[in-house]
Design a protein around this motif. Structure first.
Motif, short mmCIF file in Angstrom:
data_model
loop_
_atom_site.label_atom_id
_atom_site.label_comp_id
_atom_site.label_asym_id
_atom_site.label_seq_id
_atom_site.Cartn_x
_atom_site.Cartn_y
_atom_site.Cartn_z
N PHE A 128 1.16 -1.28 0.22
CA PHE A 128 0.10 0.29 -0.11
C PHE A 128 1.19 1.37 -0.29
O PHE A 128 1.01 2.60 1.03
CB PHE A 128 -1.08 -0.14 0.96
CG PHE A 128 -1.92 -0.80 0.83
CD1 PHE A 128 -3.50 -0.27 0.01
CD2 PHE A 128 -2.55 -2.04 1.67
CE1 PHE A 128 -4.19 -1.42 -0.46
CE2 PHE A 128 -3.24 -3.04 1.39
CZ PHE A 128 -4.14 -2.86 1.03
N ASN A 129 1.94 1.16 -0.62
CA ASN A 129 2.81 2.56 -0.83
C ASN A 129 3.43 2.38 0.44
O ASN A 129 3.61 3.45 0.83
CB ASN A 129 2.33 3.11 -1.70
CG ASN A 129 2.72 4.72 -2.41
OD1 ASN A 129 3.62 4.31 -2.68
ND2 ASN A 129 2.15 5.57 -1.85
N SER A 154 2.13 1.88 3.44
CA SER A 154 1.63 2.67 4.79
C SER A 154 1.04 0.91 5.34
O SER A 154 0.45 1.27 6.50
CB SER A 154 0.16 3.31 4.15
OG SER A 154 -0.88 2.53 2.87
N TYR A 155 1.66 0.13 4.59
CA TYR A 155 0.89 -1.06 5.59
C TYR A 155 2.48 -2.51 6.02
O TYR A 155 2.77 -2.72 4.69
CB TYR A 155 0.05 -2.27 4.55
CG TYR A 155 -0.49 -3.24 5.39
CD1 TYR A 155 -1.41 -3.59 6.13
CD2 TYR A 155 0.03 -3.86 5.06
CE1 TYR A 155 -1.84 -4.36 6.61
CE2 TYR A 155 -0.37 -5.86 5.32
CZ TYR A 155 -1.43 -5.64 6.35
OH TYR A 155 -2.13 -6.34 6.85
N LEU A 214 0.45 8.46 9.25
CA LEU A 214 -1.31 8.46 8.70
C LEU A 214 -2.13 7.24 9.32
O LEU A 214 -3.00 7.36 10.08
CB LEU A 214 -1.04 8.56 7.45
CG LEU A 214 -2.83 9.47 6.90
CD1 LEU A 214 -2.80 10.88 7.99
CD2 LEU A 214 -2.13 9.89 5.29
N THR A 215 -1.78 6.50 8.50
CA THR A 215 -2.01 4.84 8.74
C THR A 215 -2.53 4.41 10.36
O THR A 215 -3.76 4.00 11.27
CB THR A 215 -2.04 3.43 8.17
OG1 THR A 215 -0.57 3.84 8.80
CG2 THR A 215 -2.15 3.98 7.03
N LEU A 271 -4.53 6.45 11.55
CA LEU A 271 -6.21 6.53 11.73
C LEU A 271 -6.93 5.22 12.39
O LEU A 271 -7.99 5.02 12.77
CB LEU A 271 -6.23 6.53 10.18
CG LEU A 271 -6.12 7.88 9.75
CD1 LEU A 271 -6.01 7.75 7.69
CD2 LEU A 271 -7.80 8.57 9.32
N TYR A 292 -0.17 16.98 16.71
CA TYR A 292 0.53 17.84 16.60
C TYR A 292 2.13 17.50 16.01
O TYR A 292 2.84 18.33 16.02
CB TYR A 292 0.65 18.49 18.03
CG TYR A 292 1.18 20.16 18.02
CD1 TYR A 292 0.78 20.75 16.84
CD2 TYR A 292 2.00 20.80 19.05
CE1 TYR A 292 1.54 22.27 16.70
CE2 TYR A 292 2.31 21.96 18.92
CZ TYR A 292 2.30 22.81 18.07
OH TYR A 292 2.70 24.15 17.65
N MET A 322 5.28 17.75 13.29
CA MET A 322 6.52 18.43 13.10
C MET A 322 7.33 17.76 13.28
O MET A 322 8.46 17.31 12.48
CB MET A 322 6.84 19.07 14.92
CG MET A 322 6.45 19.50 15.57
SD MET A 322 6.68 19.73 17.04
CE MET A 322 6.02 21.23 17.83
N LEU A 373 5.94 10.36 5.64
CA LEU A 373 5.08 9.64 6.22
C LEU A 373 5.46 8.08 6.37
O LEU A 373 5.41 8.04 7.79
CB LEU A 373 3.34 10.27 6.13
CG LEU A 373 2.87 10.99 6.10
CD1 LEU A 373 1.38 11.40 5.37
CD2 LEU A 373 2.46 12.11 7.43
#
Lengths: 476, 198
Positions: free
Chosen positions: A66-67, A69-70, A129-130, A133, A175, A179, A187
């Protein structure tokens, strides 16, 4: 424009759980209340199939899809199996409790499965991000589950506190993530690890502090623990059981993913912060637990102290330290399931068996379950040969190996203090007169499972090698 | 650059002013309206940064939908301002310390090494960032996008399961019965003697 197709097969357990939960949501809509156990059975079925998929999907090597992210590695497989197991046990324990309180609705199982999906996503997260989420998916399900008992003032209050503090924690976490994204420009955790080497140390440290504050909130580590006792106490016991068990595995995964996968280069900076969190958690958790009269509150403080131990293993920054910590997380979840399960066992319609006094003279009412509780309490206290002893020993060994003898001594001192309140329950069960002579009433599946649960604590305690080997293999 | 700078300072000042009004005005409805204004000013600042899509979404979603709902809630609730303000002075020192720490940190970061913040990319007028966003959203960030969708689904389930109540004894109209009603079910003829005048 070229698109690299993600390897969907790797995420098959997640996809299956999501699909089944949506199916369950629709099926539950058309069920009459007396057929509701179908939802329950299907939820258990989902967990079993997900476990099979995870077992067979384990190729033994680290794969990223997943590019970026996994990630699927041996740690994620072991932890996911642990989560399925914990949620399975929670669902079985919760069944009678929910039915007696008019809460036997599909929502509990659906939100429980969605929360589990969030944990799976966190465990397999490979980007900030994942990770975030997944955490939100888990938290949102938990907030709703705490509030499920709408007419209870305590539950609503607990849900409100949990929600507000959880939102602040998420804000802190975001936050910090922003940073770190600002410094590294990515990410994905492995690219962050690469770029952190040459990045601006000051900014990274700031991001790190915010990340740790957010994670400490979610873990319930002192001084960010204020919500834990109130939420554990206020939530319906079935939900406390859920919150107190499986999410700890996910929280461990979150710590490892962020600190080890992403920022191992900043180890000397996060080690100091984690030492403070660990020492404070062990101190406050063990000392304040002594003053509690409610078992749910007492177990909440005991959770805080166990989180301190969990952090001890991670802060060593060595592979063997991480596997010791992972062993601790899995062992703790097994014990917590049993501990909260006993409260459910003692509860019946219109009665919550969550006060310490309710355990008085349990031996006279049912010597077998008093013995089961004895195993669980001894294990939590860290008495050999039970599971909790090996977990504590493994972590302390790693701390000593990392040349932090004083920290190990602090850990031992506070766990000795902690022994007091665990053994007080044993004393209440065996040496006090019972408040009522009423026999315990609960269904056979609950009796079998809770006995199996406690005997597992004893069994793995006698032969800890296999689980230890699995945890060591996850970090090599 | 001159015009852009004027716009930037104008709307930044408006943003700061309206944001501080949100927390200082006494009337919650006015506070909500100032929040709308601050969102709008923020959208303009985003436009200057070439984030057109996000700016428009901010106006459409936050100003258009979220804040209107928020206003409805604020207007329907009977909020006691005096009680809300009761703790203001006692919390003030803590608030000031936190605010100063945050401000100090931001100043330190920005003034430390400004080079990290100067590499903003500019594009030509024919560059569509809506298309670019869509492209990465459905390819690179597919996984995250799906999870976000699941979170929204959970939010719906949670909201419904927490608020839906079936109360069997609530009073409500049964229209089919009302239409099918006959005259003699509602009107009763009473025969009585007329009163005599004395």
């Amino acid at each position: 424009m070229n698109i690299e197709m993600p390897n969907f097969l790797l995420a098959l357990p997640e996809i299956f759980v999501l699909g089944m939960t949506c199916v369950l949501l629709v099926i539950d809509l058309f069920l009459k209340q007396q057929d509701r156990y179908l939802t329950y059975l299907l939820a258990l079925f989902t967990l079993l199939v997900a476990a099979v998929l995870t077992l067979y999907g384990d190729s033994g090597e680290r794969q990223i899809t997943f590019n970026g992210s996994y990630v699927a590695d041996s740690m994620s497989h072991v932890l996911k199996l642990g989560v399925y197991f914990a949620v399975f046990v929670v669902f079985v324990y919760a069944k009678d409790y929910l039915r007696d309180r008019n809460m036997f609705k599909g929502e509990f199982y659906i939100l429980g499965l969605f929360g589990m999906l969030g944990m799976m996503i966190m465990i397999s997260a490979h980007s900030l991000l994942t990770l975030y989420l997944g955490l939100e998916l888990l938290s949102l399900s938990l907030y709703a589950m705490v509030a499920l008992q709408r007419d209870s003032i305590h539950a609503s209050e607990a849900a409100m506190k949990y929600f507000v503090l959880g939102a602040i924690a998420s804000g802190m976490l975001l936050y910090g993530m922003s940073m770190i994204y600002g410094v590294t420009g990515t990410l994905q955790l492995d690219s962050i690890a690469e770029r952190a080497v040459s990045g601006d140390r000051t900014l990274l440290a700031f991001g790190l502090v915010f990340l740790l504050v957010g994670m400490a909130f979610k873990l319930g580590a002192v001084p960010f623990h204020m919500w834990v006792p109130d939420v554990y106490h206020g939530a319906p016991t079935a939900v406390t059981l859920y919150i107190g068990s499986a999410p700890k595995i996910a929280a461990f995964a979150m710590l490892v993913r962020l600190l080890v996968d992403g920022m191992i280069d900043l180890h000397d900076q996060w080690q100091g912060i984690l030492i403070i969190l660990a020492v404070l958690s062990m101190a406050v958790g063990n000392i304040v637990a002594i003053a509690q009269t409610n078992l749910k509150r007492m177990l909440a403080y005991s959770t805080i102290s166990h989180v301190g131990f969990l952090i001890l293993g991670i802060l060593t920054g060595t592979q063997s330290g991480f596997s010791a910590s992972m062993f601790y997380a899995l062992a703790y979840v097994l014990m917590a399931l049993g501990g909260f399960g006993m409260i459910i066992l003692l509860s019946r319609k219109g009665f919550e068996g969550d006060k310490l006094d309710d355990f008085k003279g349990l031996n006279r009412r049912s010597s077998w379950y008093a013995f089961m509780m004895l195993i669980l309490m001894f294990s939590m206290a860290g008495v050999p040969p039970f599971l909790g002893f090996w977990a504590k020993l493994a972590v302390l060994q790693e701390v000593v190996a990392a040349d932090m003898l004083w920290l190990a001594i602090v850990g031992v001192v506070f766990s000795v203090i902690g022994v007091f309140y665990y053994l007080r329950i044993v004393k209440l069960m065996y040496f006090d007169e019972p408040n009522s002579e009423e026999a315990l009433q609960c269904s056979t599946d609950m009796r079998l499972l809770i006995s199996a649960n406690a005997l597992m604590v004893l069994g793995i305690g006698l032969f800890p090698g296999a689980l230890m080997a699995v945890c060591t293999a996850a970090f090599s | 650059m001159g015009f852009e700078k004027i716009i930037f300072y104008l709307f930044s000042a408006l943003l700061i002013m309206s944001a501080s009004m949100v927390i200082t005005v006494r009337n919650p409805v006015k506070a909500a309206l100032f929040l709308v204004l601050s969102f709008f000013a923020c959208a303009v600042v985003w436009l200057l940064m070439e984030a057109e899509f996000l700016a428009i979404v901010l106006v459409l979603v936050y100003v258009g939908a979220v804040m209107v709902l928020f206003l409805f809630v604020v207007m329907m609730l009977d909020i006691n301002i005096e009680r809300l303000r009761a703790g203001f002075i006692s919390y003030l020192p803590v608030g000031i310390v936190v605010a100063l720490m945050m401000a100090g940190m931001l100043i330190w970061i920005v003034s430390g090494d400004g080079s990290a913040f100067n590499n903003s990319v500019t594009h030509n007028a024919d560059y569509s960032n809506t298309r670019e966003l869509g492209r990465v959203l459905y390819t690179d960030f597919l996984y995250s996008f799906e999870i976000a969708a699941v979170i929204l689904l959970v939010a719906i389930i949670a909201a419904i399961s927490l608020t839906l109540r079936r109360r069997p004894n609530t009073k409500h109209q049964k229209i089919e019965n009302q239409i099918a009603v006959k005259r003699n079910e509602r009107v009763r003829m009473v025969k009585m003697k007329a009163e005599e005048k004395k």
